[in-house]
Enzyme design. Structure first.
Site, mmCIF file in Angstrom:
data_model
loop_
_atom_site.group_PDB
_atom_site.id
_atom_site.type_symbol
_atom_site.label_atom_id
_atom_site.label_comp_id
_atom_site.label_asym_id
_atom_site.label_seq_id
_atom_site.Cartn_x
_atom_site.Cartn_y
_atom_site.Cartn_z
ATOM 1 N N THR A 54 -0.526 -5.651 -6.135
ATOM 2 C CA THR A 54 0.120 -4.064 -6.445
ATOM 3 C C THR A 54 1.387 -4.262 -6.062
ATOM 4 O O THR A 54 1.881 -5.013 -5.207
ATOM 5 C CB THR A 54 -0.717 -3.125 -5.379
ATOM 6 O OG1 THR A 54 0.173 -1.919 -5.479
ATOM 7 C CG2 THR A 54 -0.737 -3.411 -4.203
ATOM 8 N N ASP A 55 2.174 -3.337 -6.555
ATOM 9 C CA ASP A 55 3.583 -3.215 -6.591
ATOM 10 C C ASP A 55 3.924 -2.505 -5.022
ATOM 11 O O ASP A 55 5.009 -2.528 -4.657
ATOM 12 C CB ASP A 55 4.364 -2.186 -7.534
ATOM 13 C CG ASP A 55 3.718 -0.806 -7.642
ATOM 14 O OD1 ASP A 55 2.669 -0.464 -6.893
ATOM 15 O OD2 ASP A 55 4.484 0.010 -8.053
ATOM 16 N N GLU A 56 2.932 -2.218 -4.554
ATOM 17 C CA GLU A 56 3.122 -1.532 -3.024
ATOM 18 C C GLU A 56 3.235 -2.435 -2.085
ATOM 19 O O GLU A 56 3.894 -2.378 -0.849
ATOM 20 C CB GLU A 56 1.915 -0.730 -2.701
ATOM 21 C CG GLU A 56 1.631 0.352 -3.641
ATOM 22 C CD GLU A 56 0.627 1.410 -3.093
ATOM 23 O OE1 GLU A 56 0.657 1.964 -1.950
ATOM 24 O OE2 GLU A 56 0.000 2.363 -3.911
ATOM 25 N N THR A 69 -8.900 0.777 -2.065
ATOM 26 C CA THR A 69 -7.600 1.166 -2.885
ATOM 27 C C THR A 69 -6.889 2.253 -2.523
ATOM 28 O O THR A 69 -5.752 2.529 -3.048
ATOM 29 C CB THR A 69 -7.992 1.312 -4.329
ATOM 30 O OG1 THR A 69 -8.748 2.223 -4.558
ATOM 31 C CG2 THR A 69 -8.410 -0.187 -4.882
ATOM 32 N N GLY A 87 4.746 7.671 6.836
ATOM 33 C CA GLY A 87 5.142 6.131 6.264
ATOM 34 C C GLY A 87 5.192 6.077 4.607
ATOM 35 O O GLY A 87 5.282 5.047 3.936
ATOM 36 N N HIS A 88 5.305 7.236 3.903
ATOM 37 C CA HIS A 88 5.139 7.466 2.533
ATOM 38 C C HIS A 88 6.405 6.922 2.154
ATOM 39 O O HIS A 88 7.830 7.169 2.084
ATOM 40 C CB HIS A 88 5.271 8.964 1.967
ATOM 41 C CG HIS A 88 4.775 9.273 0.871
ATOM 42 N ND1 HIS A 88 4.971 10.442 0.243
ATOM 43 C CD2 HIS A 88 4.432 8.516 -0.122
ATOM 44 C CE1 HIS A 88 4.610 10.619 -1.110
ATOM 45 N NE2 HIS A 88 4.239 9.351 -1.252
ATOM 46 N N LEU A 113 -20.276 -1.396 -5.061
ATOM 47 C CA LEU A 113 -20.597 -0.105 -5.285
ATOM 48 C C LEU A 113 -20.448 1.020 -4.051
ATOM 49 O O LEU A 113 -21.164 1.320 -3.531
ATOM 50 C CB LEU A 113 -22.174 0.231 -5.898
ATOM 51 C CG LEU A 113 -22.401 -0.366 -7.432
ATOM 52 C CD1 LEU A 113 -23.852 -0.094 -7.403
ATOM 53 C CD2 LEU A 113 -21.323 0.172 -8.234
ATOM 54 N N TYR A 140 -3.138 0.096 3.482
ATOM 55 C CA TYR A 140 -3.531 -0.487 2.257
ATOM 56 C C TYR A 140 -2.629 -1.713 1.731
ATOM 57 O O TYR A 140 -3.098 -2.634 1.491
ATOM 58 C CB TYR A 140 -3.515 0.593 1.237
ATOM 59 C CG TYR A 140 -3.575 0.136 -0.166
ATOM 60 C CD1 TYR A 140 -4.934 -0.332 -0.384
ATOM 61 C CD2 TYR A 140 -2.467 0.219 -1.051
ATOM 62 C CE1 TYR A 140 -5.076 -1.010 -2.015
ATOM 63 C CE2 TYR A 140 -2.636 -0.027 -2.269
ATOM 64 C CZ TYR A 140 -3.916 -0.822 -2.675
ATOM 65 O OH TYR A 140 -3.968 -1.102 -4.216
ATOM 66 N N LYS A 185 -3.331 -5.475 1.105
ATOM 67 C CA LYS A 185 -3.061 -6.300 -0.284
ATOM 68 C C LYS A 185 -2.132 -7.219 -0.099
ATOM 69 O O LYS A 185 -2.178 -8.532 -0.831
ATOM 70 C CB LYS A 185 -2.329 -5.189 -1.296
ATOM 71 C CG LYS A 185 -3.546 -4.044 -1.867
ATOM 72 C CD LYS A 185 -4.927 -4.760 -2.358
ATOM 73 C CE LYS A 185 -4.525 -5.320 -3.605
ATOM 74 N NZ LYS A 185 -5.847 -5.983 -4.346
ATOM 75 N N ALA A 196 -0.336 -3.446 3.271
ATOM 76 C CA ALA A 196 -0.417 -4.525 4.085
ATOM 77 C C ALA A 196 -1.479 -5.399 3.808
ATOM 78 O O ALA A 196 -1.515 -6.747 3.763
ATOM 79 C CB ALA A 196 -0.465 -4.105 5.569
ATOM 80 N N TYR A 256 2.700 15.634 -1.863
ATOM 81 C CA TYR A 256 3.251 15.406 -0.499
ATOM 82 C C TYR A 256 4.823 15.501 -0.327
ATOM 83 O O TYR A 256 5.678 15.213 -1.338
ATOM 84 C CB TYR A 256 3.167 13.721 -0.192
ATOM 85 C CG TYR A 256 1.788 13.658 0.353
ATOM 86 C CD1 TYR A 256 1.052 14.113 1.246
ATOM 87 C CD2 TYR A 256 0.882 12.346 -0.373
ATOM 88 C CE1 TYR A 256 -0.158 13.863 1.754
ATOM 89 C CE2 TYR A 256 -0.302 12.056 0.132
ATOM 90 C CZ TYR A 256 -0.775 12.962 0.996
ATOM 91 O OH TYR A 256 -2.126 12.253 1.457
ATOM 92 N N ALA A 289 -11.433 -4.215 -4.331
ATOM 93 C CA ALA A 289 -10.555 -3.946 -2.895
ATOM 94 C C ALA A 289 -10.844 -2.562 -2.692
ATOM 95 O O ALA A 289 -11.444 -1.776 -3.580
ATOM 96 C CB ALA A 289 -9.007 -3.837 -3.524
#
Ligand SMILES: NC(=O)c1ccc[n+]([C@@H]2O[C@H](COP(=O)([O-])OP(=O)(O)OC[C@H]3O[C@@H](n4cnc5c(N)ncnc54)[C@H](O)[C@@H]3O)[C@@H](O)[C@H]2O)c1
Length: 331
Positions: free
Chosen positions: A133-135, A92, A282-283, A44, A157, A161, A159, A214, A90
């Protein structure tokens, strides 16, 4: 060859089941599988919310455990009682990881390690689904990412994952553990904490406030409705091959600007609310995945973007008290 497992009659440990996707998965698993029991372990954090599980408060097949996935004694005792694990827990949010990556490393790396290590001592667990994740692929130019492509995470994030994803593979290869990794794309739907782009845009629009986007707004994401994400987890649990990785994308690629325009249209808010703001460091410019492996297991997205967005918009419009309260809680 993949073998068919069933959730029916099994007890599952779901981590992060008070969060956005985890709570939808808990509900889906209990609804679709008779006799399935769920032990829901969640710390939580600001993103976890027992309101997401309110309708299950009287459900005898659901047991909530307040705790941290890094608590090795706790996860060992829980894994000894279950036949399957779905690991969602996680940190996220990419922006938070840029501000301070500490909790991301602790939960997404150390927490995943604690669970995988407990799995070594839990022969009764038939399958462990690790939600990545796809990231982890980083920004794509050219063809969509396949599961065998190298991981090139850009944000702290992603990295963290990717580290969990690598650990999951290593524990399968080294110890022969029954681990399946999923790499789903950007997910949206009811009950998502209003920091992520879809609920951020919806909640701002419903309040008549400016919606930040962004950079030039042309970063591309592939949008997956939460129910489709949860059915992919169910498919991976039932038919995923131990040691395999599955991309999960709906193939709904859209620029952030287009996405926010559609969100504004869905709640009849003026497009003039959009404000282009300084880009995220870093987007990643584009995420895109080839999801043919999970499609070969029988999964396909069932919710069109229009339908998913309409359901989501309706939920945020009808639950203003809930998301206002969640956003106001101290982090
Ligand atoms: N939301 C997306 O677009 C998306 C896309 C692909 C993959 N994923 C992955 O899916 C999973 C779930 O994402 P989400 O959007 O539902 O996240 P979320 O932030 O809404 O929920 C995370 C949950 O994990 C819990 N948690 C955090 N740290 C914990 C800890 N140390 N111990 C126990 N519980 C802890 C939180 O309390 C919360 O309930 C994550 O692993 C995420 O990386 C999310």
């Amino acid at each position: 060859m993949s073998t068919e497992r069933t959730l029916d009659g099994k007890t599952l440990l779901v981590t992060g089941g008070a969060g956005f996707i985890g709570s939808h998965f808990v509900r889906l698993a209990l609804r679709r599988h008779k006799g399935t029991r769920i032990v829901n372990l969640d710390k939580l954090t600001y993103a976890g919310n027992l309101d997401n599980l309110k309708d299950l408060s009287e459900e005898p097949r659901h047991a909530f455990v307040l705790g941290d996935v890094r608590d090795r004694a706790l996860v060992r005792s829980l894994l000894a009682r279950v036949q399957g694990v779905v690991h969602f827990a996680a940190e996220t949010h990419v922006d938070r990881s840029i501000h301070d990556a500490g909790e991301f490393v602790l939960t997404n790396v150390h927490g995943t390690y604690a669970l995988l290590d407990a799995l070594r001592a839990s022969p009764g667990v038939e399958v462990f689904v690790h939600v990545s994740t796809d990231e982890v692929y980083g920004s794509r130019t050219g063809r969509a990412a396949r599961e065998t492509d190298p991981l090139r995470p850009s944000s702290p994030y992603a990295a963290s994952k990717a580290a969990g994803d690598h650990l999951a593979r290593a524990y399968h290869v080294t110890y022969g553990l029954p681990i399946v990794v999923l790499r789903p794309s950007n997910t949206y739907g009811p009950c998502q904490f209003p920091e992520k782009l879809v609920p951020l845009a919806l909640t701002r629009a419903l309040e008549g406030r400016a919606v930040p986007v962004y950079g030039d707004g042309l970063a591309v994401r592939d949008w997956l409705y939460v129910e489709d994400h949860c059915r992919a987890v169910e498919t991976a649990f039932g038919r995923g091959e131990a040691g395999a990785v599955y991309n999960v994308g709906a193939g709904v690629e859209m620029t952030n600007l287009e996405l926010v325009r559609r969100v504004l249209d869905a709640v009849e808010a003026p497009r003039g609310l959009i404000r282009l703001v300084a880009d995220r460091p870093g987007h990643d410019r584009r995420y895109a995945m080839d999801s043919s492996l999970i499609r070969a297991l029988g999964w396909e997205p069932k919710t069109s973007f229009a339908e998913g967005l309409e359901r989501t918009a309706r939920w945020y419009a009808a639950n203003r008290g809930r998301w206002r309260e969640a956003s106001a809680r101290p982090v």
